[in-house]
Design a protein around this motif. Structure first.
Motif, PDB file in Angstrom:
ATOM      1  N   ASN A 115     -29.016 -12.346  15.600  1.00 51.06           N
ATOM      2  CA  ASN A 115     -28.099 -12.782  14.552  1.00 51.06           C
ATOM      3  C   ASN A 115     -28.653 -14.078  13.961  1.00 51.06           C
ATOM      4  N   HIS A 116     -29.258 -13.971  12.779  1.00 56.10           N
ATOM      5  CA  HIS A 116     -29.839 -15.140  12.103  1.00 56.10           C
ATOM      6  C   HIS A 116     -28.781 -15.968  11.379  1.00 56.10           C
ATOM      7  N   GLY A 117     -27.594 -15.434  11.226  1.00 57.56           N
ATOM      8  CA  GLY A 117     -26.558 -16.096  10.444  1.00 57.56           C
ATOM      9  C   GLY A 117     -25.889 -17.247  11.176  1.00 57.56           C
ATOM     10  N   ASP A 118     -25.021 -17.921  10.444  1.00 59.07           N
ATOM     11  CA  ASP A 118     -24.264 -19.052  10.990  1.00 59.07           C
ATOM     12  C   ASP A 118     -22.891 -18.626  11.509  1.00 59.07           C
ATOM     13  N   PHE A 119     -22.600 -17.327  11.442  1.00 59.77           N
ATOM     14  CA  PHE A 119     -21.295 -16.826  11.854  1.00 59.77           C
ATOM     15  C   PHE A 119     -21.484 -15.644  12.807  1.00 59.77           C
ATOM     16  N   GLU A 120     -20.450 -15.375  13.593  1.00 57.90           N
ATOM     17  CA  GLU A 120     -20.494 -14.229  14.496  1.00 57.90           C
ATOM     18  C   GLU A 120     -20.575 -12.931  13.689  1.00 57.90           C
ATOM     19  N   PHE A 121     -21.130 -11.904  14.325  1.00 61.21           N
ATOM     20  CA  PHE A 121     -21.207 -10.578  13.723  1.00 61.21           C
ATOM     21  C   PHE A 121     -20.748  -9.570  14.761  1.00 61.21           C
ATOM     22  N   LYS A 122     -19.857  -8.672  14.366  1.00 62.23           N
ATOM     23  CA  LYS A 122     -19.334  -7.670  15.300  1.00 62.23           C
ATOM     24  C   LYS A 122     -20.006  -6.327  15.056  1.00 62.23           C
ATOM     25  N   ILE A 123     -20.298  -5.657  16.160  1.00 60.61           N
ATOM     26  CA  ILE A 123     -20.924  -4.337  16.111  1.00 60.61           C
ATOM     27  C   ILE A 123     -20.310  -3.498  17.220  1.00 60.61           C
ATOM     28  N   LYS A 124     -20.251  -2.195  17.006  1.00 62.06           N
ATOM     29  CA  LYS A 124     -19.554  -1.314  17.942  1.00 62.06           C
ATOM     30  C   LYS A 124     -20.495  -0.250  18.486  1.00 62.06           C
TER      31      LYS A 124
END
Length: 152
Positions: A115-124
């Motif tokens: 995750n290169h972003g500054d925020f969390e990322f959800k995946i299922k």
């Protein structure tokens, strides 16, 4: 590069995941690193990993994870597979980093997700995270490396 008809013949266990130019690869499990690894003098010492609880996984910003695909794959002799990330992940600042699938490989695919972003990322679990693109390889041998699993 092979098209749909040939991919279905070569990979019947992935029939419902075949796309015009590759095979979608769904997420199964996600792992975090829990120990030190090394590759000194080509001697592999993989780090310890810990499986995260799912089926929904929250990827923290600027963090790497290992991910496995939901079924084993057998790459036939004479073919090689390159794995590319799904564009939705890239547009969400999440990359999938992979290696080459060698002719004759059988086993569980493991990819790194970052995750290169500054925020969390959800995946299922079950979300398509990569696509395998298959190429013919002339005069190739077969994979006989340390990640080869036994077919049952």
């Amino acid at each position: 590069m092979l098209g749909e008809k040939e991919l279905i013949k070569l990979f019947p266990n992935f029939k419902e995941l075949v796309q015009p130019s590759g095979i979608d690869l769904p997420l199964d499990k996600v792992y975090v690193q829990k120990g030190v690894g090394s590759l000194i003098d080509n001697e592999k010492k993989l780090p310890e990993i810990e499986e995260l609880e799912g089926p929904i996984f929250t990827l923290k910003p600027h963090t790497a994870y290992l991910a496995s695909i939901d079924r084993k794959i057998k790459i036939p002799k004479g073919y090689s597979m390159l794995y590319l990330p799904r564009s939705t992940l890239l547009r969400s600042f999440v990359s999938v980093q992979t290696a080459v699938g060698d002719p004759g490989f059988f086993g569980t695919l493991m990819f790194m997700i970052y995750n290169h972003g500054d925020f969390e990322f959800k995946i299922k679990k079950g979300d398509r995270i990569a696509q395998g693109v298959v190429f013919e390889v002339e005069g190739s041998g077969e994979y006989n490396g340390s990640y080869q699993e036994e077919e049952k």
